[in-house]
Design a protein around this motif. Structure first.
Motif, PDB file in Angstrom:
ATOM      1  N   GLY A  55       0.705  -1.252   0.021  1.00  0.00           N
ATOM      2  CA  GLY A  55       0.080  -0.307   0.450  1.00  0.00           C
ATOM      3  C   GLY A  55       1.127   1.278   0.087  1.00  0.00           C
ATOM      4  N   LEU A  56       2.425   1.156  -0.268  1.00  0.00           N
ATOM      5  CA  LEU A  56       2.843   2.394  -0.445  1.00  0.00           C
ATOM      6  C   LEU A  56       3.476   2.949  -1.445  1.00  0.00           C
ATOM      7  N   VAL A  57       2.260   2.459  -2.365  1.00  0.00           N
ATOM      8  CA  VAL A  57       2.870   3.117  -3.676  1.00  0.00           C
ATOM      9  C   VAL A  57       1.847   2.622  -4.836  1.00  0.00           C
ATOM     10  N   GLY A  58       1.314   3.182  -5.957  1.00  0.00           N
ATOM     11  CA  GLY A  58       0.493   2.844  -6.901  1.00  0.00           C
ATOM     12  C   GLY A  58       0.694   2.837  -8.132  1.00  0.00           C
ATOM     13  N   SER A  59      -0.356   2.064  -9.181  1.00  0.00           N
ATOM     14  CA  SER A  59       0.386   2.100 -10.602  1.00  0.00           C
ATOM     15  C   SER A  59      -1.017   1.376 -11.279  1.00  0.00           C
ATOM     16  N   ILE A  60      -0.632   3.042 -11.983  1.00  0.00           N
ATOM     17  CA  ILE A  60      -1.478   3.568 -13.121  1.00  0.00           C
ATOM     18  C   ILE A  60      -0.996   3.078 -15.151  1.00  0.00           C
ATOM     19  N   PRO A  61      -2.038   1.971 -15.544  1.00  0.00           N
ATOM     20  CA  PRO A  61      -1.543   1.566 -16.567  1.00  0.00           C
ATOM     21  C   PRO A  61      -1.317   2.433 -17.568  1.00  0.00           C
ATOM     22  N   ASN A  62      -0.323   2.598 -18.609  1.00  0.00           N
ATOM     23  CA  ASN A  62       0.218   3.396 -18.827  1.00  0.00           C
ATOM     24  C   ASN A  62       1.333   4.510 -18.337  1.00  0.00           C
ATOM     25  N   ARG A  63       1.424   4.846 -16.880  1.00  0.00           N
ATOM     26  CA  ARG A  63       1.934   6.199 -16.790  1.00  0.00           C
ATOM     27  C   ARG A  63       2.510   5.008 -15.346  1.00  0.00           C
ATOM     28  N   GLU A  73      -4.778   8.188   7.609  1.00  0.00           N
ATOM     29  CA  GLU A  73      -5.846   7.363   8.055  1.00  0.00           C
ATOM     30  C   GLU A  73      -4.745   6.389   8.257  1.00  0.00           C
ATOM     31  N   ASP A  74      -3.428   5.545   7.574  1.00  0.00           N
ATOM     32  CA  ASP A  74      -2.636   4.819   7.975  1.00  0.00           C
ATOM     33  C   ASP A  74      -1.850   5.180   8.879  1.00  0.00           C
ATOM     34  N   ILE A  75      -1.962   6.240   9.512  1.00  0.00           N
ATOM     35  CA  ILE A  75      -1.146   6.185  10.831  1.00  0.00           C
ATOM     36  C   ILE A  75      -2.235   6.048  12.182  1.00  0.00           C
ATOM     37  N   GLU A  76      -3.470   6.561  11.867  1.00  0.00           N
ATOM     38  CA  GLU A  76      -4.968   5.761  12.492  1.00  0.00           C
ATOM     39  C   GLU A  76      -4.608   4.040  12.770  1.00  0.00           C
ATOM     40  N   ASP A  77      -4.649   3.340  11.972  1.00  0.00           N
ATOM     41  CA  ASP A  77      -4.342   2.053  11.866  1.00  0.00           C
ATOM     42  C   ASP A  77      -2.833   1.192  12.112  1.00  0.00           C
ATOM     43  N   ILE A  78      -2.213   2.363  12.745  1.00  0.00           N
ATOM     44  CA  ILE A  78      -0.858   1.779  12.624  1.00  0.00           C
ATOM     45  C   ILE A  78      -0.890   1.791  14.044  1.00  0.00           C
ATOM     46  N   GLN A 156       8.841   1.385  14.146  1.00  0.00           N
ATOM     47  CA  GLN A 156       9.866   1.897  13.959  1.00  0.00           C
ATOM     48  C   GLN A 156       9.525   3.395  13.560  1.00  0.00           C
ATOM     49  N   TRP A 157       9.088   3.633  12.602  1.00  0.00           N
ATOM     50  CA  TRP A 157       8.967   5.347  11.700  1.00  0.00           C
ATOM     51  C   TRP A 157       7.909   5.908  12.376  1.00  0.00           C
ATOM     52  N   ALA A 158       6.689   4.887  12.982  1.00  0.00           N
ATOM     53  CA  ALA A 158       6.021   5.591  13.681  1.00  0.00           C
ATOM     54  C   ALA A 158       6.515   6.651  15.200  1.00  0.00           C
ATOM     55  N   ARG A 159       7.531   5.654  15.526  1.00  0.00           N
ATOM     56  CA  ARG A 159       8.102   5.943  17.082  1.00  0.00           C
ATOM     57  C   ARG A 159       9.161   7.215  16.232  1.00  0.00           C
ATOM     58  N   TYR A 160       9.323   7.117  15.552  1.00  0.00           N
ATOM     59  CA  TYR A 160      10.505   8.330  15.170  1.00  0.00           C
ATOM     60  C   TYR A 160      10.411   9.572  15.094  1.00  0.00           C
ATOM     61  N   ALA A 161       9.248   8.876  13.991  1.00  0.00           N
ATOM     62  CA  ALA A 161       8.312  10.692  13.580  1.00  0.00           C
ATOM     63  C   ALA A 161       7.371  11.096  15.086  1.00  0.00           C
ATOM     64  N   LYS A 204      -1.621  10.554  19.525  1.00  0.00           N
ATOM     65  CA  LYS A 204      -2.186  11.369  20.138  1.00  0.00           C
ATOM     66  C   LYS A 204      -1.028  13.536  19.859  1.00  0.00           C
ATOM     67  N   ASN A 205       0.467  13.243  19.775  1.00  0.00           N
ATOM     68  CA  ASN A 205       0.874  13.935  20.119  1.00  0.00           C
ATOM     69  C   ASN A 205       1.672  14.256  18.521  1.00  0.00           C
ATOM     70  N   ILE A 206       1.954  12.743  17.358  1.00  0.00           N
ATOM     71  CA  ILE A 206       1.905  12.873  16.821  1.00  0.00           C
ATOM     72  C   ILE A 206       1.017  13.205  15.338  1.00  0.00           C
ATOM     73  N   LYS A 207      -0.728  13.361  16.000  1.00  0.00           N
ATOM     74  CA  LYS A 207      -1.216  14.194  15.328  1.00  0.00           C
ATOM     75  C   LYS A 207      -1.363  15.560  15.699  1.00  0.00           C
ATOM     76  N   THR A 208      -1.437  16.276  16.344  1.00  0.00           N
ATOM     77  CA  THR A 208      -1.393  16.979  16.681  1.00  0.00           C
ATOM     78  C   THR A 208      -0.044  17.821  15.945  1.00  0.00           C
ATOM     79  N   ALA A 209       1.387  17.242  15.774  1.00  0.00           N
ATOM     80  CA  ALA A 209       2.617  17.885  15.359  1.00  0.00           C
ATOM     81  C   ALA A 209       2.109  17.945  13.215  1.00  0.00           C
ATOM     82  N   GLN A 210       0.600  17.220  12.876  1.00  0.00           N
ATOM     83  CA  GLN A 210       1.284  17.575  11.657  1.00  0.00           C
ATOM     84  C   GLN A 210      -0.334  18.187  11.182  1.00  0.00           C
TER      85      GLN A 210
END
Length: 210
Positions: A55-63, A73-78, A156-161, A204-210
């Motif tokens: 879910g980190l990249v997406g592909s578009i045919p011919n592009r 939403e990903d952050i909330e799920d994580i 790890q990404w979430a903790r660092y952020a 809560k902390n990371i949401k406030t920072a965004q």
């Protein structure tokens, strides 16, 4: 030119996406990446397919392939997944943690206490990850450990952020001290409660920072 394996290419591109080195919507060109890693286009194509499944990249045919990255939403799920599985790990670890594992946890906390006043985010984030890994290990559940290994890069990404936000390192240190004391007392319900609150506070902390 250094030669990279498929696994190394995957880890590098995934981490670069998580770290924001690629912007959302940026195109990932097979040929260019193949030249950068010194490989043919085949392993790069396979890595991009795996990243699309992640879910980190997406592909578009011919592009081509474009970066999606981490959405709100990903952050909330994580964080919700973290809260649930780390709470369970703490509950089980409080019953099963050996003296050696507790000593390891205490030593990591002491190092966090040393590096936090220095505002060394990289070092504290690394120790933070190690602290939680000891708890997962002390749960003595191979299934929880497997879940962690599949999810570790995102955790790890979430903790660092979160730790990069001013004041969070100091608050996290206090929270880790409480968690450590709960394990010292072998209070399983308190350990579960405190670690779930710790993850919720990070969210809560990371949401406030965004």
């Amino acid at each position: 030119m250094e030669y990279f394996t498929r696994a190394q290419i995957y880890e590098k591109i995934r981490q670069d996406i998580l770290d924001g080195r690629y912007e959302r919507g940026e195109s990932l060109i097979e040929q260019k990446l193949a030249q950068e890693f010194g490989v043919s286009r085949t392993p790069v194509r396979e890595v991009l397919r795996q990243l699309e499944l992640d879910g980190l990249v997406g592909s578009i045919p011919n592009r081509g392939v474009f970066v999606i990255g981490i959405t709100q939403e990903d952050i909330e799920d994580i964080y919700e997944i973290r809260r649930r599985i780390e709470g369970l790990a703490a509950l089980w670890a409080a019953d099963k943690m050996t003296e050696e594992e507790f000593a390891e946890l205490e030593n990591i906390y002491n190092l966090m206490e040393f590096y936090t006043p220095k505002h060394d985010v990289s070092q504290v984030a690394k120790l933070n990850t190690q602290f939680h890994e000891v708890i997962f290990k002390a749960s003595h559940s191979k299934y929880l450990k497997n879940m962690l290994s599949n999810f570790q890069a995102y955790i790890q990404w979430a903790r660092y952020a979160s730790l990069k936000v001013p004041g969070r390192m100091e608050a996290a240190l206090v929270e880790h001290k409480g968690i450590l004391e709960a394990f010292r007392q072998k209070d399983r319900l308190l350990a579960e409660k405190l670690i779930m609150e710790h993850v919720a506070n990070s969210s809560k902390n990371i949401k406030t920072a965004q």
